[in-house]
Design an enzyme around this catalytic site. Structure first.
Site, mmCIF file in Angstrom:
data_model
loop_
_atom_site.group_PDB
_atom_site.id
_atom_site.type_symbol
_atom_site.label_atom_id
_atom_site.label_comp_id
_atom_site.label_asym_id
_atom_site.label_seq_id
_atom_site.Cartn_x
_atom_site.Cartn_y
_atom_site.Cartn_z
ATOM 1 N N HIS A 37 0.837 -1.206 0.000
ATOM 2 C CA HIS A 37 0.000 0.000 0.000
ATOM 3 C C HIS A 37 0.873 1.259 0.000
ATOM 4 O O HIS A 37 0.593 2.223 -0.703
ATOM 5 C CB HIS A 37 -0.889 0.055 1.247
ATOM 6 C CG HIS A 37 -1.814 -1.111 1.410
ATOM 7 N ND1 HIS A 37 -1.683 -2.032 2.424
ATOM 8 C CD2 HIS A 37 -2.903 -1.501 0.693
ATOM 9 C CE1 HIS A 37 -2.657 -2.928 2.333
ATOM 10 N NE2 HIS A 37 -3.401 -2.649 1.287
ATOM 11 N N GLN A 148 -0.253 -4.208 -8.995
ATOM 12 C CA GLN A 148 -0.196 -5.340 -9.932
ATOM 13 C C GLN A 148 -0.454 -6.661 -9.198
ATOM 14 O O GLN A 148 -0.802 -7.663 -9.791
ATOM 15 C CB GLN A 148 1.185 -5.345 -10.612
ATOM 16 C CG GLN A 148 1.483 -6.525 -11.510
ATOM 17 C CD GLN A 148 0.578 -6.578 -12.735
ATOM 18 O OE1 GLN A 148 0.008 -5.572 -13.142
ATOM 19 N NE2 GLN A 148 0.441 -7.762 -13.309
ATOM 20 N N ASP A 150 -2.943 -7.476 -7.600
ATOM 21 C CA ASP A 150 -4.290 -7.892 -7.989
ATOM 22 C C ASP A 150 -4.458 -7.572 -9.475
ATOM 23 O O ASP A 150 -5.181 -6.652 -9.855
ATOM 24 C CB ASP A 150 -5.332 -7.155 -7.142
ATOM 25 C CG ASP A 150 -5.152 -7.468 -5.663
ATOM 26 O OD1 ASP A 150 -5.678 -8.484 -5.216
ATOM 27 O OD2 ASP A 150 -4.447 -6.704 -4.971
ATOM 28 N N VAL A 176 5.040 -5.599 -4.450
ATOM 29 C CA VAL A 176 6.070 -5.525 -3.406
ATOM 30 C C VAL A 176 6.104 -6.880 -2.701
ATOM 31 O O VAL A 176 5.053 -7.428 -2.330
ATOM 32 C CB VAL A 176 5.761 -4.394 -2.396
ATOM 33 C CG1 VAL A 176 6.807 -4.351 -1.297
ATOM 34 C CG2 VAL A 176 5.681 -3.053 -3.120
HETATM 35 P P1 AMP Z 1 -6.170 -4.136 -0.484
HETATM 36 O O1 AMP Z 1 -6.077 -3.315 0.760
HETATM 37 O O2 AMP Z 1 -5.687 -5.526 -0.330
HETATM 38 O O3 AMP Z 1 -7.515 -4.023 -1.160
HETATM 39 O O4 AMP Z 1 -5.147 -3.480 -1.507
HETATM 40 C C1 AMP Z 1 -5.216 -2.113 -1.850
HETATM 41 C C2 AMP Z 1 -4.322 -1.859 -3.039
HETATM 42 O O5 AMP Z 1 -2.980 -2.224 -2.712
HETATM 43 C C3 AMP Z 1 -4.714 -2.710 -4.250
HETATM 44 O O6 AMP Z 1 -4.614 -1.908 -5.431
HETATM 45 C C4 AMP Z 1 -3.694 -3.799 -4.234
HETATM 46 O O7 AMP Z 1 -3.427 -4.340 -5.515
HETATM 47 C C5 AMP Z 1 -2.485 -3.075 -3.685
HETATM 48 N N1 AMP Z 1 -1.537 -4.053 -3.116
HETATM 49 C C6 AMP Z 1 -1.807 -5.015 -2.201
HETATM 50 N N2 AMP Z 1 -0.716 -5.768 -1.955
HETATM 51 C C7 AMP Z 1 0.266 -5.280 -2.755
HETATM 52 C C8 AMP Z 1 1.630 -5.642 -2.985
HETATM 53 N N3 AMP Z 1 2.211 -6.657 -2.348
HETATM 54 N N4 AMP Z 1 2.329 -4.919 -3.878
HETATM 55 C C9 AMP Z 1 1.750 -3.876 -4.542
HETATM 56 N N5 AMP Z 1 0.483 -3.485 -4.365
HETATM 57 C C10 AMP Z 1 -0.261 -4.171 -3.490
#
Ligand code: AMP
Length: 282
Positions: A37, A148, A150, A176
């Site tokens: 994030h 990326q 997701d 990441v």
């Molecule tokens: P979430 O809180 O899981 O809904 O994620 C919020 C945003 O962070 C989404 O656009 C995810 O794709 C991104 N995100 C989650 N994990 C990662 C990661 N390991 N690397 C890059 N972006 C991430």
């Protein structure tokens, strides 16, 4: 940094910012912020004059037997991390604020929502696209940031923004990872020690796919077979899907050529993890 719970207040503030001629970046999240994030927030901070993040565990994107109730929530910790990164506004509405009594409208992106995670999580992308549409309409950012990690979600959101004529740039940033390759995810904290040791199998199988590509193996069947074999050998892992699809249409590809996405979902114990590798091959 301001924390706003009301749609009317967030919308009015965003409107004032736009009228002052400033650019708005939005990072939608479900909270429990981690370095994945934060990488999105840092990019938004570089690009935009005002950075909004949303923190909302969106009930409509969870299936009835999924982890909506147990999903990690820690707004105090998220606030500290966001403030350190220079976030200007956290929009953290309640479920009732986003879906009040009588709520009836959902946004669906056809076809792209069907394969991969759409197959194993019916209704998931309908929930995701609906909440992102609502966030876009409330904040009306100039740029919105997605990971990326997701990959299917990012493709679907881009499609929706384009199809619905939204004047919003969608930026997708790299995955990441932990040192051992495990993609950061809020769900990693569900893993016990043994499961955590097993979890890099997703990344390892993607690396094996990449190695096969480098040795000129392009037949998806063979690559998928090898990835599945690796996953089967890991006792704590149970495959959900392994697929090689077109990087834009998400249709299955017989050969790994052009813009391709290697995507997989694997259960590690009771935790479902996803990972992917996007390649542009000749
Ligand atoms: P979430 O809180 O899981 O809904 O994620 C919020 C945003 O962070 C989404 O656009 C995810 O794709 C991104 N995100 C989650 N994990 C990662 C990661 N390991 N690397 C890059 N972006 C991430």
């Amino acid at each position: 940094m301001r924390v706003i719970e009301k749609i009317s207040e967030a919308g009015a503030l965003a409107q004032r910012i736009r009228e002052a001629g400033k650019t708005i970046g939005l990072v939608p999240t479900m909270g429990d912020l981690h370095q994945g994030h934060l990488s999105l927030i840092r990019q938004a901070r570089k690009d935009c004059q005002q950075v909004f993040i949303s923190i909302f565990v969106n009930p409509t994107q969870f299936g009835p037997s999924e982890d909506y109730n147990s999903y990690p929530r820690d707004l105090q910790r998220d606030k500290r991390l966001a403030e350190k990164e220079g976030v200007d506004i956290i929009f953290a509405p309640s479920p009732g604020e986003m879906y009040p009594e009588g709520y009836r409208t959902f946004v669906e992106v056809e076809k792209l929502s069907e394969p991969l995670c759409g197959g194993s999580r019916p209704g998931h992308f309908r929930g995701v696209v609906t909440i992102v549409t609502k966030l876009f309409n409330i904040i009306r950012p100039h740029i919105a940031y997605f990971g990326q990690k997701d990959a299917q979600q990012a493709i679907i959101i881009k499609r929706m923004a384009h199809d619905l004529n939204m004047d919003i740039e969608i930026k997708v940033l790299p995955i990441v990872r932990e040192r051992d390759g495990l993609a950061l995810s809020s769900r990693n904290q569900y893993l016990n020690e043994a499961e955590r040791r097993a979890a890099p199998i997703l990344y390892k199988s993607l690396q094996e796919a990449k190695r096969m590509i480098e040795t000129e193996e392009r037949r998806s069947r063979n690559i998928i077979h090898r990835m599945e074999e690796m996953i089967k050998r890991e006792k704590l892992a149970k495959m959900d899907y392994v697929a090689i699809v077109d990087g834009e249409t998400l249709e299955e590809r017989e050969r790994a050529e052009g813009k391709v996405l290697f995507a997989l979902a694997v259960w590690i114990g009771r935790t479902r993890l996803i990972d992917n590798l996007a390649l542009e091959l000749d």
